[in-house]
Design a protein around this motif. Structure first.
Motif, PDB file in Angstrom:
ATOM      1  N   ASP A   1      -3.626  24.530   3.788  1.00 26.36           N
ATOM      2  CA  ASP A   1      -4.039  23.148   3.591  1.00 26.36           C
ATOM      3  C   ASP A   1      -2.874  22.240   3.922  1.00 26.36           C
ATOM      4  O   ASP A   1      -1.725  22.524   3.575  1.00 26.36           O
ATOM      5  CB  ASP A   1      -4.479  22.896   2.150  1.00 26.36           C
ATOM      6  N   ASN A   2      -3.161  21.170   4.617  1.00 22.37           N
ATOM      7  CA  ASN A   2      -2.175  20.145   4.924  1.00 22.37           C
ATOM      8  C   ASN A   2      -2.903  18.805   4.923  1.00 22.37           C
ATOM      9  O   ASN A   2      -3.856  18.622   5.676  1.00 22.37           O
ATOM     10  CB  ASN A   2      -1.537  20.403   6.293  1.00 22.37           C
ATOM     11  N   THR A   3      -2.462  17.920   4.073  1.00 21.46           N
ATOM     12  CA  THR A   3      -3.082  16.610   3.970  1.00 21.46           C
ATOM     13  C   THR A   3      -2.017  15.552   4.173  1.00 21.46           C
ATOM     14  O   THR A   3      -0.916  15.671   3.638  1.00 21.46           O
ATOM     15  CB  THR A   3      -3.734  16.417   2.586  1.00 21.46           C
ATOM     16  N   SER A   4      -2.344  14.522   4.945  1.00 19.36           N
ATOM     17  CA  SER A   4      -1.402  13.428   5.115  1.00 19.36           C
ATOM     18  C   SER A   4      -2.110  12.099   4.924  1.00 19.36           C
ATOM     19  O   SER A   4      -3.301  11.966   5.194  1.00 19.36           O
ATOM     20  CB  SER A   4      -0.740  13.476   6.492  1.00 19.36           C
ATOM     21  N   MET A   5      -1.331  11.146   4.425  1.00 17.53           N
ATOM     22  CA  MET A   5      -1.756   9.750   4.342  1.00 17.53           C
ATOM     23  C   MET A   5      -0.646   8.949   4.984  1.00 17.53           C
ATOM     24  O   MET A   5       0.529   9.104   4.618  1.00 17.53           O
ATOM     25  CB  MET A   5      -1.968   9.312   2.901  1.00 17.53           C
TER      26      MET A   5
ATOM     27  N   CYS B   1      -3.361  -3.711   6.526  1.00 17.02           N
ATOM     28  CA  CYS B   1      -2.825  -2.453   7.035  1.00 17.02           C
ATOM     29  C   CYS B   1      -3.962  -1.467   7.254  1.00 17.02           C
ATOM     30  O   CYS B   1      -5.102  -1.700   6.845  1.00 17.02           O
ATOM     31  CB  CYS B   1      -1.776  -1.875   6.090  1.00 17.02           C
ATOM     32  N   ARG B   2      -3.626  -0.381   7.907  1.00 12.58           N
ATOM     33  CA  ARG B   2      -4.589   0.688   8.163  1.00 12.58           C
ATOM     34  C   ARG B   2      -4.051   1.956   7.515  1.00 12.58           C
ATOM     35  O   ARG B   2      -2.894   2.311   7.691  1.00 12.58           O
ATOM     36  CB  ARG B   2      -4.767   0.875   9.666  1.00 12.58           C
ATOM     37  N   LEU B   3      -4.906   2.638   6.759  1.00 13.09           N
ATOM     38  CA  LEU B   3      -4.559   3.909   6.138  1.00 13.09           C
ATOM     39  C   LEU B   3      -5.277   5.016   6.901  1.00 13.09           C
ATOM     40  O   LEU B   3      -6.499   4.963   7.076  1.00 13.09           O
ATOM     41  CB  LEU B   3      -4.981   3.935   4.669  1.00 13.09           C
ATOM     42  N   VAL B   4      -4.511   5.998   7.375  1.00 15.14           N
ATOM     43  CA  VAL B   4      -5.074   7.158   8.053  1.00 15.14           C
ATOM     44  C   VAL B   4      -4.880   8.349   7.127  1.00 15.14           C
ATOM     45  O   VAL B   4      -3.746   8.678   6.744  1.00 15.14           O
ATOM     46  CB  VAL B   4      -4.400   7.409   9.419  1.00 15.14           C
ATOM     47  N   TRP B   5      -5.982   8.995   6.793  1.00 14.07           N
ATOM     48  CA  TRP B   5      -6.009  10.107   5.840  1.00 14.07           C
ATOM     49  C   TRP B   5      -6.544  11.320   6.588  1.00 14.07           C
ATOM     50  O   TRP B   5      -7.683  11.307   7.058  1.00 14.07           O
ATOM     51  CB  TRP B   5      -6.913   9.706   4.692  1.00 14.07           C
TER      52      TRP B   5
ATOM     53  N   ARG C   1       6.164   5.677   6.767  1.00 11.09           N
ATOM     54  CA  ARG C   1       5.173   5.452   5.701  1.00 11.09           C
ATOM     55  C   ARG C   1       4.132   6.577   5.696  1.00 11.09           C
ATOM     56  O   ARG C   1       2.923   6.335   5.692  1.00 11.09           O
ATOM     57  CB  ARG C   1       4.486   4.095   5.853  1.00 11.09           C
ATOM     58  N   ARG C   2       4.612   7.814   5.652  1.00 11.39           N
ATOM     59  CA  ARG C   2       3.732   8.984   5.724  1.00 11.39           C
ATOM     60  C   ARG C   2       4.051   9.958   4.593  1.00 11.39           C
ATOM     61  O   ARG C   2       5.194  10.335   4.382  1.00 11.39           O
ATOM     62  CB  ARG C   2       3.913   9.690   7.060  1.00 11.39           C
TER      63      ARG C   2
ATOM     64  N   VAL D   1       0.844  -1.198   0.000  1.00 10.00           N
ATOM     65  CA  VAL D   1       0.000   0.000   0.000  1.00 10.00           C
ATOM     66  C   VAL D   1       0.880   1.250   0.000  1.00 10.00           C
ATOM     67  O   VAL D   1       0.627   2.205  -0.741  1.00 10.00           O
ATOM     68  CB  VAL D   1      -0.987  -0.012   1.187  1.00 10.00           C
ATOM     69  N   TRP D   2       1.942   1.237   0.785  1.00  8.07           N
ATOM     70  CA  TRP D   2       2.852   2.386   0.835  1.00  8.07           C
ATOM     71  C   TRP D   2       3.485   2.632  -0.534  1.00  8.07           C
ATOM     72  O   TRP D   2       3.682   3.782  -0.936  1.00  8.07           O
ATOM     73  CB  TRP D   2       3.922   2.195   1.903  1.00  8.07           C
ATOM     74  N   ALA D   3       3.792   1.600  -1.286  1.00  7.18           N
ATOM     75  CA  ALA D   3       4.377   1.775  -2.617  1.00  7.18           C
ATOM     76  C   ALA D   3       3.466   2.611  -3.517  1.00  7.18           C
ATOM     77  O   ALA D   3       3.943   3.402  -4.332  1.00  7.18           O
ATOM     78  CB  ALA D   3       4.665   0.419  -3.254  1.00  7.18           C
ATOM     79  N   VAL D   4       2.164   2.487  -3.358  1.00 11.73           N
ATOM     80  CA  VAL D   4       1.211   3.263  -4.151  1.00 11.73           C
ATOM     81  C   VAL D   4       1.022   4.654  -3.542  1.00 11.73           C
ATOM     82  O   VAL D   4       1.114   5.669  -4.235  1.00 11.73           O
ATOM     83  CB  VAL D   4      -0.150   2.538  -4.261  1.00 11.73           C
ATOM     84  N   VAL D   5       0.765   4.714  -2.244  1.00 10.07           N
ATOM     85  CA  VAL D   5       0.516   5.993  -1.568  1.00 10.07           C
ATOM     86  C   VAL D   5       1.706   6.937  -1.716  1.00 10.07           C
ATOM     87  O   VAL D   5       1.543   8.133  -1.913  1.00 10.07           O
ATOM     88  CB  VAL D   5       0.172   5.771  -0.079  1.00 10.07           C
TER      89      VAL D   5
END
Length: 132
Positions: free
Chosen positions: A83-87, A97-101, A69-70, A17-21
């Protein structure tokens, strides 16, 4: 400042998942489930995303933290003060895994639209990342 937070469990390993994010340019297309039709670098560290409805947004890469992985990026628009966005991707048991957006933005009035958009995108992300 308004904040919108979404968490989702993904049936895929955190590294996959991290490879894509973490792929700032091509990742959005790979995880959008068709909601995006184009993603391209328009200047150093700024991408343009085109949604299926024709809406184009620009986002600046702020930080990519491999060990955590952020990924952090910022929406760039005239009507956006901040604006500040994180995944961030966290490993879970069972190869999941868990993705926090998290999306923080000013003016506060944008949070309603962002929450709706993130709610629509979350199942698409979850499915596309599971397939990755």
């Amino acid at each position: 400042m308004g904040s919108v937070i979404r968490e989702m469990v993904i049936d895929a390993p955190a590294d996959d998942v991290w490879a894509v994010v973490s792929d700032f340019v091509d990742g959005p297309l790979r995880m959008s489930g068709g909601a995006l039709v184009d993603s391209r670098l328009v200047e150093q560290d700024v991408r343009a995303l085109t949604f299926a409805d024709g809406t184009v947004v620009r986002e600046r890469l702020v930080a990519r933290d491999e060990p955590a992985r952020r990924m952090v990026y910022a929406w760039v628009a005239d009507d956006v003060t901040h604006d500040n966005t994180s995944m961030q991707v966290f490993p879970e048991s069972g190869g999941r895994c868990r993705l926090v957006w998290i999306h923080d933005t000013l003016p506060d009035e944008l949070t309603g639209w962002l929450a709706t958009t993130m709610d629509r995108m979350s199942p698409l992300l979850q499915q596309a990342l599971k397939s990755s």
